[in-house]
Design a protein around this motif. Structure first.
Motif, PDB file in Angstrom:
ATOM      1  N   GLU A 235     -38.405 -24.979  11.694  1.00 32.91           N
ATOM      2  CA  GLU A 235     -38.895 -26.536  11.407  1.00 32.91           C
ATOM      3  C   GLU A 235     -39.851 -26.737  10.294  1.00 32.91           C
ATOM      4  N   TRP A 236     -39.689 -27.832   9.441  1.00 31.91           N
ATOM      5  CA  TRP A 236     -40.661 -27.922   8.339  1.00 31.91           C
ATOM      6  C   TRP A 236     -41.569 -28.796   8.767  1.00 31.91           C
ATOM      7  N   ALA A 237     -42.829 -28.360   8.760  1.00 31.22           N
ATOM      8  CA  ALA A 237     -44.012 -29.291   8.876  1.00 31.22           C
ATOM      9  C   ALA A 237     -44.636 -29.642   7.567  1.00 31.22           C
ATOM     10  N   LEU A 238     -44.181 -30.717   6.748  1.00 31.80           N
ATOM     11  CA  LEU A 238     -44.621 -31.187   5.567  1.00 31.80           C
ATOM     12  C   LEU A 238     -45.363 -32.366   5.496  1.00 31.80           C
ATOM     13  N   THR A 239     -45.438 -33.396   6.460  1.00 32.53           N
ATOM     14  CA  THR A 239     -46.397 -34.358   6.286  1.00 32.53           C
ATOM     15  C   THR A 239     -47.448 -34.192   7.033  1.00 32.53           C
ATOM     16  N   ALA A 240     -48.786 -34.734   6.814  1.00 30.39           N
ATOM     17  CA  ALA A 240     -49.758 -34.805   7.807  1.00 30.39           C
ATOM     18  C   ALA A 240     -49.266 -34.969   9.113  1.00 30.39           C
ATOM     19  N   GLU A 241     -48.766 -35.921   9.413  1.00 25.93           N
ATOM     20  CA  GLU A 241     -48.367 -36.080  11.026  1.00 25.93           C
ATOM     21  C   GLU A 241     -47.424 -35.032  11.460  1.00 25.93           C
ATOM     22  N   GLN A 242     -46.901 -34.289  10.787  1.00 25.77           N
ATOM     23  CA  GLN A 242     -45.937 -33.249  11.353  1.00 25.77           C
ATOM     24  C   GLN A 242     -46.931 -31.854  11.323  1.00 25.77           C
ATOM     25  N   ARG A 243     -47.762 -31.765  10.605  1.00 26.52           N
ATOM     26  CA  ARG A 243     -48.760 -30.760  10.514  1.00 26.52           C
ATOM     27  C   ARG A 243     -49.551 -30.837  11.969  1.00 26.52           C
ATOM     28  N   ALA A 244     -50.110 -32.031  11.903  1.00 22.63           N
ATOM     29  CA  ALA A 244     -50.992 -32.324  13.209  1.00 22.63           C
ATOM     30  C   ALA A 244     -50.247 -32.073  14.464  1.00 22.63           C
ATOM     31  N   ARG A 245     -48.832 -32.386  14.455  1.00 24.00           N
ATOM     32  CA  ARG A 245     -48.202 -32.175  15.719  1.00 24.00           C
ATOM     33  C   ARG A 245     -47.913 -30.582  15.896  1.00 24.00           C
ATOM     34  N   GLY A 246     -47.380 -30.124  14.992  1.00 23.04           N
ATOM     35  CA  GLY A 246     -46.973 -28.673  15.105  1.00 23.04           C
ATOM     36  C   GLY A 246     -46.282 -28.484  16.175  1.00 23.04           C
ATOM     37  N   LEU A 247     -46.589 -27.471  16.936  1.00 28.78           N
ATOM     38  CA  LEU A 247     -45.757 -26.749  18.163  1.00 28.78           C
ATOM     39  C   LEU A 247     -46.417 -27.231  19.212  1.00 28.78           C
ATOM     40  N   MET A 248     -47.257 -28.316  19.411  1.00 28.95           N
ATOM     41  CA  MET A 248     -47.849 -28.700  20.572  1.00 28.95           C
ATOM     42  C   MET A 248     -46.858 -29.051  21.611  1.00 28.95           C
ATOM     43  N   GLU A 249     -47.194 -28.789  22.800  1.00 25.98           N
ATOM     44  CA  GLU A 249     -46.549 -28.998  24.089  1.00 25.98           C
ATOM     45  C   GLU A 249     -45.048 -28.116  23.989  1.00 25.98           C
ATOM     46  N   ARG A 250     -44.691 -27.150  23.121  1.00 27.67           N
ATOM     47  CA  ARG A 250     -43.377 -26.442  23.322  1.00 27.67           C
ATOM     48  C   ARG A 250     -43.608 -25.408  24.215  1.00 27.67           C
ATOM     49  N   PRO A 251     -42.919 -25.300  25.237  1.00 18.46           N
ATOM     50  CA  PRO A 251     -43.123 -24.255  26.300  1.00 18.46           C
ATOM     51  C   PRO A 251     -42.645 -22.964  25.741  1.00 18.46           C
ATOM     52  N   VAL A 252     -41.394 -23.101  25.096  1.00 15.94           N
ATOM     53  CA  VAL A 252     -40.822 -21.693  24.663  1.00 15.94           C
ATOM     54  C   VAL A 252     -40.530 -21.926  23.239  1.00 15.94           C
ATOM     55  N   LEU A 253     -40.539 -20.644  22.483  1.00 20.92           N
ATOM     56  CA  LEU A 253     -40.117 -20.785  21.279  1.00 20.92           C
ATOM     57  C   LEU A 253     -39.325 -19.350  20.985  1.00 20.92           C
ATOM     58  N   PRO A 254     -37.893 -19.514  21.064  1.00 25.57           N
ATOM     59  CA  PRO A 254     -36.839 -18.860  20.876  1.00 25.57           C
ATOM     60  C   PRO A 254     -37.051 -17.580  19.649  1.00 25.57           C
ATOM     61  N   ASP A 255     -36.506 -16.323  19.764  1.00 21.34           N
ATOM     62  CA  ASP A 255     -36.758 -15.434  18.686  1.00 21.34           C
ATOM     63  C   ASP A 255     -36.141 -16.034  17.565  1.00 21.34           C
ATOM     64  N   ARG A 256     -36.725 -15.309  16.391  1.00 22.27           N
ATOM     65  CA  ARG A 256     -36.150 -15.764  15.054  1.00 22.27           C
ATOM     66  C   ARG A 256     -36.225 -17.382  14.703  1.00 22.27           C
ATOM     67  N   THR A 257     -37.023 -18.052  15.366  1.00 25.34           N
ATOM     68  CA  THR A 257     -37.222 -19.429  14.967  1.00 25.34           C
ATOM     69  C   THR A 257     -38.806 -19.836  14.763  1.00 25.34           C
ATOM     70  N   GLY A 258     -39.017 -20.788  14.340  1.00 21.11           N
ATOM     71  CA  GLY A 258     -40.479 -21.040  14.076  1.00 21.11           C
ATOM     72  C   GLY A 258     -40.549 -22.492  13.357  1.00 21.11           C
ATOM     73  N   MET A 259     -42.013 -22.746  12.747  1.00 23.80           N
ATOM     74  CA  MET A 259     -42.222 -23.783  12.062  1.00 23.80           C
ATOM     75  C   MET A 259     -43.022 -23.402  10.863  1.00 23.80           C
ATOM     76  N   LEU A 260     -42.730 -23.735   9.867  1.00 26.24           N
ATOM     77  CA  LEU A 260     -43.432 -23.419   8.545  1.00 26.24           C
ATOM     78  C   LEU A 260     -44.327 -24.716   8.099  1.00 26.24           C
ATOM     79  N   PHE A 261     -45.464 -24.518   7.861  1.00 22.80           N
ATOM     80  CA  PHE A 261     -46.623 -25.643   7.535  1.00 22.80           C
ATOM     81  C   PHE A 261     -46.533 -25.498   6.316  1.00 22.80           C
ATOM     82  N   GLU A 262     -46.175 -26.445   5.079  1.00 22.23           N
ATOM     83  CA  GLU A 262     -46.417 -26.400   3.904  1.00 22.23           C
ATOM     84  C   GLU A 262     -47.428 -27.364   3.526  1.00 22.23           C
ATOM     85  N   PHE A 263     -48.480 -26.921   2.571  1.00 22.30           N
ATOM     86  CA  PHE A 263     -49.578 -27.869   2.380  1.00 22.30           C
ATOM     87  C   PHE A 263     -49.530 -28.296   0.942  1.00 22.30           C
TER      88      PHE A 263
END
Length: 158
Positions: free
Chosen positions: A51-79
């Motif tokens: 998932e792309w975290a490109l905006t300030a709102e997305q970067r602030a939220r990030g992966l909060m409250e996500r109980p499970v992150l499957p293999d080969r998945t993630g979040m990329l924060f771009e500044f």
């Protein structure tokens, strides 16, 4: 003493109100998805769905409250530019690996198995443009280390 107590109580109430009002808005943050690839020193390619975290709102939220992150998945924060970056694990229930990447695609640091719910600051240590968050311990499982490089340019959403 009463005045200090009143100020502290007022500050607490202000924070409480902020989180109550901001909570619903934070849950409405939407992330677009895509893929990115790392190339290891041996030439292996590791592709992840992110998932792309490109905006300030997305970067602030990030992966909060996500109980499970499957293999080969993630979040990329771009500044948008290279800078010192600090992250934390507040409201994040799963341990993460934070992979700090500079503008050339070089991994400058991997913070492995961060502590869930921690408010301790995790620093990039030097200017970076990207941070990839994946399940804790997954970087080592995939063979990601500072010799791997993020393949650029990224196909970021417009």
């Amino acid at each position: 003493m009463t005045r200090v107590l009143n100020i502290s109580k007022s500050a607490f109430m202000a924070l409480f109100a902020f989180f109550c009002l901001a909570g619903p808005a934070m849950s409405d943050v939407v992330f677009e998805r895509g893929q990115l690839t790392f190339e290891t020193a041996t030439g292996n390619r590791i592709t992840l769905d992110v998932e792309w975290a490109l905006t300030a709102e997305q970067r602030a939220r990030g992966l909060m409250e996500r109980p499970v992150l499957p293999d080969r998945t993630g979040m990329l924060f771009e500044f948008g530019e290279s800078r010192m970056v600090t992250m934390w694990m507040a409201n994040t229930p799963e341990s993460l690996d934070m992979i700090f990447v500079d503008e050339t695609g070089r991994i400058v640091r991997i913070a492995e198995r961060t502590t869930p719910f921690s408010e301790a600051i995790v620093s990039s240590g030097e200017p970076v443009r990207y941070v990839l968050e994946i399940r804790g311990g997954h970087a080592a499982e995939l063979g990601l280390d500072p010799t791997a490089r993020l393949m650029l340019p990224l196909d970021l959403p417009k």
